[in-house]
Motif scaffolding. Structure first.
Motif, PDB file in Angstrom:
ATOM      1  N   ARG A 129       5.869  -7.774   1.711  1.00  0.00           N
ATOM      2  CA  ARG A 129       6.175  -8.380   0.404  1.00  0.00           C
ATOM      3  C   ARG A 129       6.906  -7.418  -0.527  1.00  0.00           C
ATOM      4  O   ARG A 129       7.001  -7.660  -1.727  1.00  0.00           O
ATOM      5  CB  ARG A 129       4.876  -8.889  -0.237  1.00  0.00           C
TER       6      ARG A 129
ATOM      7  N   GLU B  93      -1.485 -12.391   0.008  1.00  0.00           N
ATOM      8  CA  GLU B  93      -0.669 -12.873  -1.127  1.00  0.00           C
ATOM      9  C   GLU B  93      -0.912 -12.097  -2.421  1.00  0.00           C
ATOM     10  O   GLU B  93      -0.147 -12.227  -3.391  1.00  0.00           O
ATOM     11  CB  GLU B  93      -0.865 -14.376  -1.353  1.00  0.00           C
TER      12      GLU B  93
ATOM     13  N   GLU C  34       2.240 -10.007  -3.780  1.00  0.00           N
ATOM     14  CA  GLU C  34       3.510 -10.563  -4.269  1.00  0.00           C
ATOM     15  C   GLU C  34       3.931  -9.806  -5.522  1.00  0.00           C
ATOM     16  O   GLU C  34       3.170  -9.690  -6.483  1.00  0.00           O
ATOM     17  CB  GLU C  34       3.355 -12.057  -4.624  1.00  0.00           C
ATOM     18  N   GLY C  35       5.131  -9.248  -5.510  1.00  0.00           N
ATOM     19  CA  GLY C  35       5.652  -8.580  -6.705  1.00  0.00           C
ATOM     20  C   GLY C  35       5.173  -7.147  -6.904  1.00  0.00           C
ATOM     21  O   GLY C  35       5.647  -6.439  -7.792  1.00  0.00           O
TER      22      GLY C  35
END
Length: 349
Positions: free
Chosen positions: A91, A64, A67-68
């Motif tokens: 992602r 995670e 993300e982005g």
């Protein structure tokens, strides 16, 4: 830097020798960064580092974490890359990986921008950064290959211990002190931490980098052989390597013998060609003892080439000496260059 022209960049392995260089290189080369995420193993998480006057907290690299993120530079060891690179791609990030995890995967380009930038157009989310010793050699050979053709390459390397990480540099310094002070010491890292025997590197030369393979070559030697063929898109090229670790902290040197296709080429023709080639600085004036040395290339992005001369017996054979900072062009700078190429080619969303 305004919002629209910057990218969210992550550096994985931010506390390591190469990770540190990656961060410094991104800043030094004014790479357009909107947001910088620094990631590492759990044990370094929570550390704070200063980047260009700004303080950053290092976070544990988890799926995670990406993300982005638009561009992720990995240099935290092959197992981390295998575990997390695909998670980053899932992602939306493009991964530039500085380990050997994906280099020989057919669907992943292995790129040195001066040589095969166009291969980036066929990336599937992961781009591999080649081995340090391969990078500097192909930068020096590519202009020759383009103009005169290339048939055969035989390289002997003189590699710096920083290629084995900062702990190896520490070991070199400690052993040197011990020997000068006539104290005892116990080698623990070189040639290969996970191999059974360890030898002194101070005042020595170790003809083993990475593990031996069944064919008698080391993994480092096979990396140079296979990667060169892949980067140059020349499976038929004859390449052989002998890789040696020397008591030098930073900067790999290589003695490269190569045979070209063309007839009637002089050493001066090769010098003239390399003088203007991208990423190369020619230092070749034997009369004044001008030639590349690792002590002078530290902190520089270029590949330095000298001692260019024709083989005495083989009319199409030449010798040259190639030196570069293994942490920069051999790792961090080549990775950042790949990121720059991705931006230039419009491949980053």
């Amino acid at each position: 830097m305004s919002e629209h022209n910057g990218f969210h960049v992550a550096v994985v392995g931010a506390t390591g020798a190469v990770g540190q260089q990656m961060i410094q290189t991104l800043i030094k080369e004014n790479f357009p960064i909107k947001e910088l995420t620094l990631l590492s193993s759990a044990r370094s998480a929570g550390k704070r580092v200063n980047v260009n006057g700004q303080e950053y907290t290092i976070h544990e690299a988890k799926p995670e974490s990406f993300e982005g993120v638009e561009i992720a530079l990995f240099s935290a060891g092959g197992s981390v890359s295998k575990e997390l690179a695909h998670e980053a791609v899932k992602r939306g990030a493009i991964v530039v990986d500085n380990t050997s995890a994906f280099r020989m995967d057919e669907d992943k380009p292995l790129v040195v921008p001066e040589v095969n930038e166009a291969d980036l157009l066929h990336h599937n989310g992961i781009i591999a950064n080649p081995n340090c010793s391969t990078i500097q050699m192909v930068v020096a050979l590519e202009p020759v290959r383009q103009k005169y053709g290339l048939k055969k390459v035989i390289v002997s390397t003189y590699q710096a211990v920083s290629g084995a990480g900062s702990a190896a540099v520490e070991e070199l310094l400690e052993q040197t002190k011990s020997i000068l002070n006539k104290e005892t010491f116990e080698p623990k890292l070189l040639p290969v931490k996970s191999d059974k025997n360890h030898y002194q590197i101070a005042f020595n030369a170790i003809p083993q980098i990475d593990m031996f393979q069944e064919n008698g070559y080391t993994f480092e030697e096979m990396k140079m052989i296979n990667e060169t063929k892949k980067i140059m898109n020349m499976p038929e090229l004859q390449v052989s390597a002998t890789c040696v670790r020397l008591p030098v902290a930073v900067g790999h040197s290589e003695s490269v013998y190569f045979e070209i296709e063309a007839e009637d080429v002089s050493a001066n023709d090769i010098k003239a060609l390399l003088k203007d080639a991208p990423g190369i600085i020619l230092q070749d004036d034997p009369e004044n003892q001008v030639y590349p040395m690792p002590a002078n290339c530290v902190g520089k992005n270029d590949v330095f080439v000298g001692r260019i001369r024709k083989d005495i017996d083989e009319d199409r054979g030449f010798h040259m000496w190639v030196v570069s900072d293994n942490l920069l062009k051999g790792a961090a700078w080549n990775s950042v260059q790949i990121a720059q190429s991705l931006v230039k080619l419009g491949l980053v969303k």
